[in-house]
Enzyme design. Sequence first.
Site, PDB file in Angstrom:
ATOM      1  N   TYR A 272       0.859  -1.188   0.000  1.00 28.70           N
ATOM      2  CA  TYR A 272       0.000   0.000   0.000  1.00 28.70           C
ATOM      3  C   TYR A 272       0.890   1.231   0.000  1.00 28.70           C
ATOM      4  O   TYR A 272       1.544   1.548   0.997  1.00 28.70           O
ATOM      5  CB  TYR A 272      -0.887  -0.016   1.241  1.00 28.70           C
ATOM      6  CG  TYR A 272      -2.067   0.936   1.218  1.00 28.70           C
ATOM      7  CD1 TYR A 272      -2.270   1.839   0.175  1.00 28.70           C
ATOM      8  CD2 TYR A 272      -2.998   0.919   2.243  1.00 28.70           C
ATOM      9  CE1 TYR A 272      -3.359   2.693   0.161  1.00 28.70           C
ATOM     10  CE2 TYR A 272      -4.094   1.773   2.241  1.00 28.70           C
ATOM     11  CZ  TYR A 272      -4.264   2.663   1.206  1.00 28.70           C
ATOM     12  OH  TYR A 272      -5.345   3.510   1.207  1.00 28.70           O
TER      13      TYR A 272
ATOM     14  N   LYS B 188      -1.349  -1.167  -4.221  1.00 26.74           N
ATOM     15  CA  LYS B 188      -2.459  -0.256  -3.959  1.00 26.74           C
ATOM     16  C   LYS B 188      -1.914   1.151  -3.781  1.00 26.74           C
ATOM     17  O   LYS B 188      -1.014   1.381  -2.965  1.00 26.74           O
ATOM     18  CB  LYS B 188      -3.207  -0.700  -2.703  1.00 26.74           C
ATOM     19  CG  LYS B 188      -4.451   0.143  -2.396  1.00 26.74           C
ATOM     20  CD  LYS B 188      -5.175  -0.365  -1.154  1.00 26.74           C
ATOM     21  CE  LYS B 188      -6.434   0.460  -0.911  1.00 26.74           C
ATOM     22  NZ  LYS B 188      -7.144   0.050   0.322  1.00 26.74           N
TER      23      LYS B 188
END
Length: 307
Positions: free
Chosen positions: A139, A164
């Site tokens: 992320y 992400k």
Amino acid sequence: MNSIARKAPVGILGFPVAPMDQNGRLVVSALEKNIQFLIDEGLSSIFIACGSGEFHALSNIEYQTMVETAISVAKGKVPVYTGVGGNISHALELTKLSKELGANGYLILPPYLIEPEQEGLCNYLSTIIESTDLNAIVYQRDNCVLTLPTLQKLVENPQLVGFKDGLGNMDTNIELTQTIGDRLGWLNGMPMAEVTMPAYVNMGFTSYSSAISNYIPHISATFYQALLSQNKSLLNELYLNVILPINRIRRQKKGYAVALIKAGMEIVGLPVGTQVRAPIVQVEKDHYQQMEQIIKVAFDKFPKDKK
């Protein structure tokens, strides 16, 4: 190990909250309803105990309870990913626990406090990714910002299936997606991801985390279908009447990215309560009333199809 599908979830991703009672205790029955609601509404996966689930504020016991609940409710119908991260020792405890409980993978949240060099960040992420054979998604946000060489080194690990982005640097995203290509699944993790998804989808981002799916999932589904089919007039109506108004409220206070979800869920009758844990604050009365009006418009102007 060979039987594990090395593929990130696609489509609209479900991120349940951590329902709490007036005393701040986790309410498992409400969490079960939250997860079942997301699955029934067609979300492609469940990401439990992540940002929306107040990962930063959970005890180990609460974390385990949330993961066990998600796996129990999902029953293998959709993949379950857990949130791991923070300090490296704790992150490794959570990857091991996620493996033992039967999760499909984990989303690696940023390390706490430290502003790391790329070498340190690569070591941190590699250690977590390699700690089990579960799928991993990195992320990019806050203090976890990867350069292309770092990501190229990380993709040598077969467990890494997704990236992400919660940073929003389009130059970087173009460089990463065009160089790495379909080796990774690309997920839009920006706050209120519907706002930016038109820009992301053209770069190959096939998935996004939808906060509003916790209370108006039919809007998320309608939006994504309109985006993919290039129905510009419908997209414009959704933006003007629902998505942008909610986003304006979300930006009023830090922490509303979480608190506003619970407010929306209470408004539509989902029993999660509006309690949040410090340092997040609850939604103010005026903003709550504004949300009520927006959600009313969402159902009046874009009625949900009866199944």
